[in-house]
Scaffold this motif. Structure first.
Motif, PDB file in Angstrom:
ATOM      1  N   TYR A 107       1.312  -1.373   0.251  1.00 15.14           N
ATOM      2  CA  TYR A 107      -0.019  -0.163   0.259  1.00 15.14           C
ATOM      3  C   TYR A 107       0.283   1.089  -0.264  1.00 15.14           C
ATOM      4  O   TYR A 107       1.657   1.144   0.760  1.00 15.14           O
ATOM      5  CB  TYR A 107      -1.033  -0.001   1.489  1.00 15.14           C
ATOM      6  CG  TYR A 107      -2.134   0.971   1.406  1.00 15.14           C
ATOM      7  CD1 TYR A 107      -2.480   1.956   0.501  1.00 15.14           C
ATOM      8  CD2 TYR A 107      -2.442   1.262   2.637  1.00 15.14           C
ATOM      9  CE1 TYR A 107      -3.602   2.622   0.890  1.00 15.14           C
ATOM     10  CE2 TYR A 107      -3.532   2.146   2.543  1.00 15.14           C
ATOM     11  CZ  TYR A 107      -4.144   3.137   1.838  1.00 15.14           C
ATOM     12  OH  TYR A 107      -4.376   3.766   1.587  1.00 15.14           O
ATOM     13  N   PHE A 108       1.027   1.848  -1.536  1.00 15.54           N
ATOM     14  CA  PHE A 108       1.929   3.347  -1.225  1.00 15.54           C
ATOM     15  C   PHE A 108       0.525   3.993  -1.094  1.00 15.54           C
ATOM     16  O   PHE A 108       0.261   4.302  -2.668  1.00 15.54           O
ATOM     17  CB  PHE A 108       2.568   2.821  -2.837  1.00 15.54           C
ATOM     18  CG  PHE A 108       3.769   3.855  -3.374  1.00 15.54           C
ATOM     19  CD1 PHE A 108       5.236   4.122  -2.729  1.00 15.54           C
ATOM     20  CD2 PHE A 108       3.582   5.004  -3.601  1.00 15.54           C
ATOM     21  CE1 PHE A 108       5.618   4.769  -2.986  1.00 15.54           C
ATOM     22  CE2 PHE A 108       4.102   6.027  -4.106  1.00 15.54           C
ATOM     23  CZ  PHE A 108       5.630   5.649  -3.956  1.00 15.54           C
ATOM     24  N   VAL A 109       1.157   5.265  -0.534  1.00 18.91           N
ATOM     25  CA  VAL A 109      -0.014   5.951  -0.278  1.00 18.91           C
ATOM     26  C   VAL A 109       0.378   7.309   0.556  1.00 18.91           C
ATOM     27  O   VAL A 109       1.819   7.158   1.186  1.00 18.91           O
ATOM     28  CB  VAL A 109      -1.011   5.433   0.112  1.00 18.91           C
ATOM     29  CG1 VAL A 109      -0.452   4.896   1.658  1.00 18.91           C
ATOM     30  CG2 VAL A 109      -2.251   6.761   0.426  1.00 18.91           C
ATOM     31  N   ALA A 110      -0.153   8.084   0.214  1.00 13.96           N
ATOM     32  CA  ALA A 110      -0.010   9.619   1.335  1.00 13.96           C
ATOM     33  C   ALA A 110      -0.683   9.873   1.531  1.00 13.96           C
ATOM     34  O   ALA A 110      -1.825   9.927   1.776  1.00 13.96           O
ATOM     35  CB  ALA A 110       0.667  10.944  -0.571  1.00 13.96           C
ATOM     36  N   ALA A 111      -0.137  10.160   2.949  1.00 15.03           N
ATOM     37  CA  ALA A 111      -1.216  11.122   3.758  1.00 15.03           C
ATOM     38  C   ALA A 111      -1.231  12.435   4.141  1.00 15.03           C
ATOM     39  O   ALA A 111      -0.022  12.476   4.679  1.00 15.03           O
ATOM     40  CB  ALA A 111      -1.749   9.658   5.207  1.00 15.03           C
ATOM     41  N   SER A 112      -1.874  13.004   5.132  1.00 21.38           N
ATOM     42  CA  SER A 112      -2.296  14.352   6.105  1.00 21.38           C
ATOM     43  C   SER A 112      -1.259  13.916   7.264  1.00 21.38           C
ATOM     44  O   SER A 112      -1.146  12.330   7.537  1.00 21.38           O
ATOM     45  CB  SER A 112      -2.763  14.784   5.959  1.00 21.38           C
ATOM     46  OG  SER A 112      -3.876  14.275   6.906  1.00 21.38           O
ATOM     47  N   LEU A 113      -0.668  14.736   8.060  1.00 21.64           N
ATOM     48  CA  LEU A 113       0.139  14.521   9.287  1.00 21.64           C
ATOM     49  C   LEU A 113      -1.497  13.307  10.145  1.00 21.64           C
ATOM     50  O   LEU A 113      -1.037  13.286  11.217  1.00 21.64           O
ATOM     51  CB  LEU A 113       0.334  15.842   9.878  1.00 21.64           C
ATOM     52  CG  LEU A 113       1.824  16.385   9.577  1.00 21.64           C
ATOM     53  CD1 LEU A 113       1.498  17.573   9.971  1.00 21.64           C
ATOM     54  CD2 LEU A 113       2.548  15.332   9.724  1.00 21.64           C
ATOM     55  N   ASP A 114      -2.211  14.373  10.042  1.00 20.45           N
ATOM     56  CA  ASP A 114      -3.731  13.247  11.264  1.00 20.45           C
ATOM     57  C   ASP A 114      -4.153  12.563  10.186  1.00 20.45           C
ATOM     58  O   ASP A 114      -5.142  12.296  10.176  1.00 20.45           O
ATOM     59  CB  ASP A 114      -4.176  14.953  11.310  1.00 20.45           C
ATOM     60  CG  ASP A 114      -5.250  15.423  10.289  1.00 20.45           C
ATOM     61  OD1 ASP A 114      -4.533  15.443   8.672  1.00 20.45           O
ATOM     62  OD2 ASP A 114      -6.642  16.001  10.335  1.00 20.45           O
ATOM     63  N   GLY A 115      -3.562  11.513   9.257  1.00 16.46           N
ATOM     64  CA  GLY A 115      -3.930   9.917   9.367  1.00 16.46           C
ATOM     65  C   GLY A 115      -4.893  10.288   7.754  1.00 16.46           C
ATOM     66  O   GLY A 115      -5.920   9.307   7.778  1.00 16.46           O
ATOM     67  N   PHE A 116      -5.506  11.421   6.956  1.00 15.75           N
ATOM     68  CA  PHE A 116      -6.041  11.269   5.693  1.00 15.75           C
ATOM     69  C   PHE A 116      -5.664  11.471   4.578  1.00 15.75           C
ATOM     70  O   PHE A 116      -4.316  12.008   4.660  1.00 15.75           O
ATOM     71  CB  PHE A 116      -7.407  12.465   6.046  1.00 15.75           C
ATOM     72  CG  PHE A 116      -8.062  12.613   7.591  1.00 15.75           C
ATOM     73  CD1 PHE A 116      -9.452  11.721   7.741  1.00 15.75           C
ATOM     74  CD2 PHE A 116      -7.793  13.389   8.566  1.00 15.75           C
ATOM     75  CE1 PHE A 116      -9.525  11.588   8.951  1.00 15.75           C
ATOM     76  CE2 PHE A 116      -8.017  13.792   9.387  1.00 15.75           C
ATOM     77  CZ  PHE A 116      -8.982  12.290   9.935  1.00 15.75           C
ATOM     78  N   ILE A 117      -6.153  10.765   4.070  1.00 14.97           N
ATOM     79  CA  ILE A 117      -5.739  10.206   2.179  1.00 14.97           C
ATOM     80  C   ILE A 117      -5.941  11.185   1.817  1.00 14.97           C
ATOM     81  O   ILE A 117      -5.828  10.949   0.489  1.00 14.97           O
ATOM     82  CB  ILE A 117      -5.712   9.116   1.853  1.00 14.97           C
ATOM     83  CG1 ILE A 117      -7.430   7.840   2.012  1.00 14.97           C
ATOM     84  CG2 ILE A 117      -4.845   8.511   2.444  1.00 14.97           C
ATOM     85  CD1 ILE A 117      -6.854   6.792   1.447  1.00 14.97           C
ATOM     86  N   ALA A 118      -7.399  11.289   1.935  1.00 15.02           N
ATOM     87  CA  ALA A 118      -8.431  12.346   0.795  1.00 15.02           C
ATOM     88  C   ALA A 118      -8.736  13.204   2.243  1.00 15.02           C
ATOM     89  O   ALA A 118      -9.713  13.194   3.097  1.00 15.02           O
ATOM     90  CB  ALA A 118      -9.149  12.605  -0.409  1.00 15.02           C
ATOM     91  N   THR A 119      -9.622  14.310   1.527  1.00 14.27           N
ATOM     92  CA  THR A 119     -11.088  15.044   1.969  1.00 14.27           C
ATOM     93  C   THR A 119     -12.156  14.436   2.312  1.00 14.27           C
ATOM     94  O   THR A 119     -11.909  13.034   0.743  1.00 14.27           O
ATOM     95  CB  THR A 119     -11.449  16.440   1.522  1.00 14.27           C
ATOM     96  OG1 THR A 119     -12.019  16.525   0.512  1.00 14.27           O
ATOM     97  CG2 THR A 119     -10.575  17.408   1.640  1.00 14.27           C
TER      98      THR A 119
END
Length: 185
Positions: A6-18
């Motif tokens: 699972y190659f993914v980007a997330a915000s500091l608070d653990g969300f991948i999208a709004t």
């Protein structure tokens, strides 16, 4: 042996999208130092892509007429009817992920399987014991809410950090083994 990643980007608070599937916050970081090299190195090891229907629909809406993975077999989990773009190698599937594991490995031809997402699909792989590695780029943005990174029913066992590095613009890439007892995949 194929590993499910699972190659993914997330915000500091653990969300991948709004909550409304907006990725503008992430797209602000396009072209960051080390990002292209990280992605290309990762893709060199990918032989098959698996994604959820919402991720597929987002790609079709935001990249109309352009399929970003023309030379890689892709399986899309969906309950809806879709058509595949010209020149793509896409198979639409329905059902539990465990029913298709061997198909994904066969399609990967000895390379790895990229579970693109979204988070719900990656969580299904993790819950079934088939997600081997999480490669997470932590983006220095706080969203407050949105689509979770890995929405599991409960906590995982402790993950094994196998690598970390700082990339441009304050992005940190972390690699975790989700199956520490099974490092061979």
């Amino acid at each position: 042996m194929s590993r499910f990643q699972y190659f993914v980007a997330a915000s500091l608070d653990g969300f991948i999208a709004t909550a409304k599937d907006d990725l503008a916050w992430l797209l602000e970081f396009d072209g960051f130092e080390g990002g292209k090299e990280s992605y290309e190195s990762f893709m060199d090891g990918v032989g098959c892509i698996v994604m959820g229907g919402e991720t597929y629909a987002w790609l079709m809406k935001h990249e109309p007429g352009k399929w970003p993975y023309p030379s890689t077999p892709c399986h899309v989990f969906t309950r809806h009817e879709h058509t595949a773009p010209a020149g793509s190698d896409i198979t639409f599937v329905r059902g539990p992920v465990r029913e298709f594991i061997q198909d994904f490995k066969d399609a990967a031809g000895g390379k790895n399987v990229w579970v693109v997402g979204g988070g719900n699909l990656a969580a299904q792989f993790a819950a079934a014991g088939y997600l081997d590695e999480l490669i997470l780029s932590v983006i220095p943005v706080v969203l407050g809410d949105g689509k979770r990174l890995l929405p599991l029913e409960g906590p995982t066992a402790p993950l094994e950090l196998t690598a970390s590095r700082t990339l441009g613009r304050g992005i940190v890439e972390l690699r975790y083994n989700l199956n520490p007892a099974d490092t061979a995949g």
